[in-house]
Design an enzyme around this catalytic site. Structure first.
Site, PDB file in Angstrom:
ATOM      1  N   ASN A  58       0.695  -1.123  -0.013  1.00  0.00           N
ATOM      2  CA  ASN A  58      -0.032   0.015   0.118  1.00  0.00           C
ATOM      3  C   ASN A  58       0.644   1.397   0.092  1.00  0.00           C
ATOM      4  OD1 ASN A  58      -1.476  -2.038   2.197  1.00  0.00           O
ATOM      5  ND2 ASN A  58      -2.898  -1.230   0.469  1.00  0.00           N
ATOM      6  N   ILE A  98       1.014   6.927   0.472  1.00  0.00           N
ATOM      7  CA  ILE A  98       0.517   5.641   1.303  1.00  0.00           C
ATOM      8  C   ILE A  98      -1.150   5.924   0.647  1.00  0.00           C
ATOM      9  CG2 ILE A  98      -0.240   5.077   3.600  1.00  0.00           C
ATOM     10  CD1 ILE A  98       1.748   7.228   4.444  1.00  0.00           C
ATOM     11  N   CYS A  99      -1.417   4.392   0.566  1.00  0.00           N
ATOM     12  CA  CYS A  99      -3.142   4.097   0.149  1.00  0.00           C
ATOM     13  C   CYS A  99      -3.639   3.755   1.567  1.00  0.00           C
ATOM     14  CB  CYS A  99      -3.152   3.271  -0.807  1.00  0.00           C
ATOM     15  SG  CYS A  99      -4.847   2.648  -1.368  1.00  0.00           S
ATOM     16  N   MET A 100      -4.462   4.760   1.926  1.00  0.00           N
ATOM     17  CA  MET A 100      -5.219   4.481   3.110  1.00  0.00           C
ATOM     18  C   MET A 100      -6.463   5.307   3.060  1.00  0.00           C
ATOM     19  SD  MET A 100      -3.653   4.188   6.910  1.00  0.00           S
ATOM     20  CE  MET A 100      -3.801   6.044   7.497  1.00  0.00           C
ATOM     21  N   ASP A 102      -6.492  -3.501  -1.726  1.00  0.00           N
ATOM     22  CA  ASP A 102      -6.594  -2.290  -1.958  1.00  0.00           C
ATOM     23  C   ASP A 102      -5.104  -1.810  -2.395  1.00  0.00           C
ATOM     24  OD1 ASP A 102      -7.527   0.388  -2.916  1.00  0.00           O
ATOM     25  OD2 ASP A 102      -7.809   0.852  -0.815  1.00  0.00           O
TER      26      ASP A 102
END
Lengths: 157, 308
Positions: free
Chosen positions: A81, A88-90, A127
């Site tokens: 992620n 950052i993928c959050m 994701d």
């Protein structure tokens, strides 16, 4: 600049300094400018990042806390992620949308950093930002552990 | 204009290069010039008639000067001898006094010009007399109930928000003749809502407002509130801060954080300003139609509404 923002940021930074969570140091880059924060984060225990010391940068937008802060890793991280640029993928870092939760003004920089720390230990391969690393994490966890540990040793120790 | 001319001249001169030499020049100029001592000044500031009036003022009125000679405060004791009212005045020019501030509900008397202090006091004495019932009701509420808003209630504010329980406030407005209007609950509670609505039907206009409130919400509620109130005073941190800005007082927003979420299980307090800003931000910054923003509570994610 709204006083809601300044008041809140001052409190948050003070609380982070007085009572820092495990393995997180967060300080403004310049003492009197609260827009840019520099973070030193230790990798979570019993994860491939545990020996690493990661640096992050937080940019606090003018509309904070009505907009999420922008958080980026400066240290290179091998993670499903987190991409090569440190993005950052959050969900928590995005504005909420109809279908999914996201940033809330009740979230603090502290909770955000703790969430990022626990994201290191618990990647979310469904994701992903890095497709190949996510694939590796899902189907060849041993190889992933090896690569992540190596990468951490090389860049973050 | 003379001075301006001089200053230009001084600026041009070689010898006035440094500050001390410049000041010296200036000093010389004024030393040579004959100045009539403040003749024009006093007449300009305040006139003699007014000073004489203040000097001779009597009865239950006292006059004070404020920051300048032109700012006056006039204390007026009402006929009952119970309350002292402060009227802030400003002397604008000869026979022109205006009211800058008064702790009374707004009236046209505040917007006109007066020629003397006597005129002001006559007008306001009558106005204050007509407000006796209004004062009495507000004093009763302030004495016997826990008022959460305004933070420092005065007679200028014609409304009070009364604490009923930890989560619910009663909004009440007092008309100038001392009756109540626009009574409603802040933050819904079904039980209290029903009580209020049956209570409003049996509102007794011969009783005062506090007695009526006591009838509606049981007398037993009131001592409980007083206990809560003293606790609150003992422990200043008791006032819940806003979950968005983490403060109690906020410059942008009048009033304290309130429990705005309708979900009884959610005990988050927000400033109206903060919650509204957030709900608008969720809609990409578009202001809502009719000024009411919809969205979900940032704490419990149940639906929530907020007006500006």
């Amino acid at each position: 600049m709204s006083s809601a923002r300044t008041n809140r940021l001052t409190r948050e930074i003070k609380s982070l300094e007085d009572n820092p969570p495990w393995g997180i140091i967060c300080k403004p880059v310049k003492a009197d400018v609260l827009d840019e924060l520099r973070v030193k984060m230790l990798g979570p225990k019993s994860s491939p990042y545990e020996k690493g010391k990661f640096e992050l940068v937080i940019n606090v937008p003018d509309k904070y806390p009505f907009e999420p802060p922008q958080v980026k890793f400066i240290t290179s991280v091998y993670h499903p992620n987190i991409d090569k640029g440190g993005r950052i993928c959050m969900n928590m870092l995005k504005m909420p949308t109809k279908g999914s939760s996201g940033w809330q003004p009740t979230i603090t920089i502290e909770t955000l950093l703790i969430s990022i720390q626990s994201l290191l230990a618990n990647p979310n391969p469904d994701d992903p930002l890095m497709l190949d690393i996510a694939y590796e994490y899902k189907y060849d966890i041993e190889q992933f552990m090896f690569n992540a540990t190596k990468h951490t040793e090389k860049h973050a120790v | 204009m003379d001075e301006l001319h001089l200053i230009n001249e001084l600026n041009n001169e070689e010898k006035c290069k440094s500050m001390p030499s410049f000041l010296n020049c200036l000093n010389k100029y004024y030393a040579e010039k004959t100045i009539l001592p403040s003749q024009t000044l006093t007449a300009d500031l305040i006139n003699k008639e007014l000073i004489d009036e203040i000097y001779n003022i009597s009865g239950n009125i006292s006059v004070f000067f404020g920051k300048t000679l032109r700012d006056l405060k006039c204390n007026l004791i009402d006929e009952e001898g119970l309350r002292e009212h402060e009227i802030y005045l400003r002397y604008n020019s000869h026979h022109k006094l205006t009211v800058t501030d008064v702790k009374l509900p707004h009236s046209s008397y505040q917007d006109r010009e007066y020629s003397s202090i006597e005129e002001v006091t006559t007008v306001f004495r009558d106005y204050i007399k007509s407000l006796t019932a209004y004062f009495r009701e507000l004093e009763n509420i302030d004495d016997q109930c826990t008022v959460v808003e305004p933070i420092k209630p005065t007679f200028k504010d014609d409304y009070r928000r009364i604490l009923l329980d930890g989560r619910t406030w009663l909004h009440i407005e007092v008309t100038l003749d001392g009756s109540a209007r626009n009574i409603h609950l802040i933050r819904q509670s079904e039980q209290l809502y029903d009580k209020l609505h049956t209570g409003l039907l049996t509102w007794d206009h011969d009783k005062n407002i506090v007695e009526n409130i006591n009838c509606i919400f049981d007398l037993t509620n009131i001592p409980e509130n007083q206990v809560m109130h003293t606790e609150k005073l003992d422990n200043q941190t008791e006032v819940p801060s806003c979950c968005i800005c983490f403060c109690v007082d906020l410059v942008e927003c009048q009033g304290l954080p309130q429990p705005l979420c309708q979900n009884p299980g959610c005990d988050a307090y927000y400033h109206k300003y903060c919650l509204f800003q957030w709900l608008v931000a969720c809609e990409g910054g578009r202001l809502p139609a009719f000024g009411v923003a919809y969205g979900s509570c940032p704490t419990c994610s149940k639906p929530i509404t907020c007006s500006e």
